[in-house]
Design an enzyme around this catalytic site. Sequence first.
Site, PDB file in Angstrom:
ATOM      1  N   GLY A 224     106.080  24.697 -43.771  1.00  0.00           N
ATOM      2  CA  GLY A 224     106.012  24.582 -45.216  1.00  0.00           C
ATOM      3  C   GLY A 224     107.385  24.706 -45.847  1.00  0.00           C
ATOM      4  N   GLY A 226     110.246  26.869 -48.361  1.00  0.00           N
ATOM      5  CA  GLY A 226     110.638  28.226 -48.703  1.00  0.00           C
ATOM      6  C   GLY A 226     111.563  28.846 -47.683  1.00  0.00           C
ATOM      7  N   GLU A 247     103.462  17.961 -43.088  1.00  0.00           N
ATOM      8  CA  GLU A 247     103.227  17.500 -44.458  1.00  0.00           C
ATOM      9  C   GLU A 247     104.554  17.299 -45.173  1.00  0.00           C
ATOM     10  OE1 GLU A 247     100.093  19.537 -46.774  1.00  0.00           O
ATOM     11  OE2 GLU A 247     101.740  20.164 -48.084  1.00  0.00           O
ATOM     12  N   LEU A 322      98.940  34.474 -49.828  1.00  0.00           N
ATOM     13  CA  LEU A 322      99.150  35.529 -50.814  1.00  0.00           C
ATOM     14  C   LEU A 322      98.373  36.791 -50.473  1.00  0.00           C
ATOM     15  CD1 LEU A 322      98.909  33.347 -54.059  1.00  0.00           C
ATOM     16  CD2 LEU A 322     100.979  34.220 -52.966  1.00  0.00           C
ATOM     17  N   GLY A 345      97.740  21.370 -48.284  1.00  0.00           N
ATOM     18  CA  GLY A 345      97.299  20.919 -46.970  1.00  0.00           C
ATOM     19  C   GLY A 345      97.127  22.047 -45.970  1.00  0.00           C
TER      20      GLY A 345
END
Length: 432
Positions: A224, A226, A247, A322, A345
């Site tokens: 992802g 970050g 993705e 989270l 996704g």
Amino acid sequence: MTYIEDYRARRMTAVEAMQGVTSGAHIAMGMAAAEPLALLGALADMAEKGAAEDLKLWYFHSMDHAGQTVLRPNLLGRIRPRCMFLSAIERKLLKALPAGQRSPIEFVPVAFSDSPRLFAEQVPLDLFVTTVSPMDKHGWFTFGTSNDYSTAAARSAKRLVVEVNPNMPRVFGSSLLHISEIDAIVENDTALAEVHAPDTSPEEAKVAATIAAMIDDEACLQMGIGALPGAVCALLKDRRNLGIHTELMSPALAGLIQCGAVTNQAKATYRGRSVFTFALGDRALYDFLDDNPAMHSGPVDIVNDPRHIAKNKNVVSVNATLQIDLGGACNSEHLLGRQYSGSGGQLDFVRGANASKGGKSIIACQSTACNGTVSRIVPRLDGPVTTPRNDTHIVVTEYGWADLKGKSLYQRTDALIGLAHPKFRDELANGL
């Protein structure tokens, strides 16, 4: 008529291209770095002048320019966002709302992989606007950084208007768009939106080290955005024959290709090519993508299809969350009583990695939030379930990791309490 003549016939200003927009229209825009800056500015000006109202604006992942134009607070009565993934732009707007006021941003729950079908079958799109790379001598453009739902929306909308930007990379894969499919062309030579990974915290560095130790040679990666994914990638430069089916194409993943750790030779699908559906990062990433045949851009309903992901062996999917409850269910999109992001996704790749032979689905988070005052591991989630407990495989915090597959609820509870911050462990145990 030649392609050049056809191009000139369709070329116009952004204001001219938006003149056909009428009140009540359903409009979709390209996401992230493909936001069409000139077209969004013209659309915002039209709304501000009252030339069109009740415009339904569909999109994933907005950037700063949308916040300065179509998502300006004073326009939210005339432009009605139908947002499928909240970014910092929407969070800022929601935070400014008076208590009890209904949000002008309508969140639409949908998996990223289902968004092309949403546009093709369920949303009556009147207009799609996006940024594309320049036309080649054969009359073909590409969707550049954002294939995702763009290929479906472009061909489902009644009208397609593109913003041609020479800074948009020309990409290989299933990303071609022909001049004959376009209704209007606007030219705009402007820098693409860039994002830079934030600094890695000490806790994230520990999580990254734990995850990197689980990734072997010939693994097929999904990462992802970050600080954490970037920190993981920085520890994988000595691996051999890694693959990428992801993705998001990020600078961190591009770095693994450039250093030789990624060859894509162990993959079953698109061997020798790195697969992605959208890209977001810095100018160096966009330059790397440009005219690079080793990069394969695909629509999100293909790239994020768990059945397609699982064709590769040893898929390692790394996603953030989270909250995690003591049964292993994950809330990755809702925070402090409000929608924070979206499902995106995540579940697609969790299931794809789980179904891959030798695959590992990794859900990662720091053990606390709000400067250490709140535990992310909780008895019950505060929001929706993004990844169900049946699908959760490996959970990682700065206090270690746990494989939840095959574990009973009692065993999961013990394992997850062990991953919580020590100051919350007694409270979690006593609250059962």
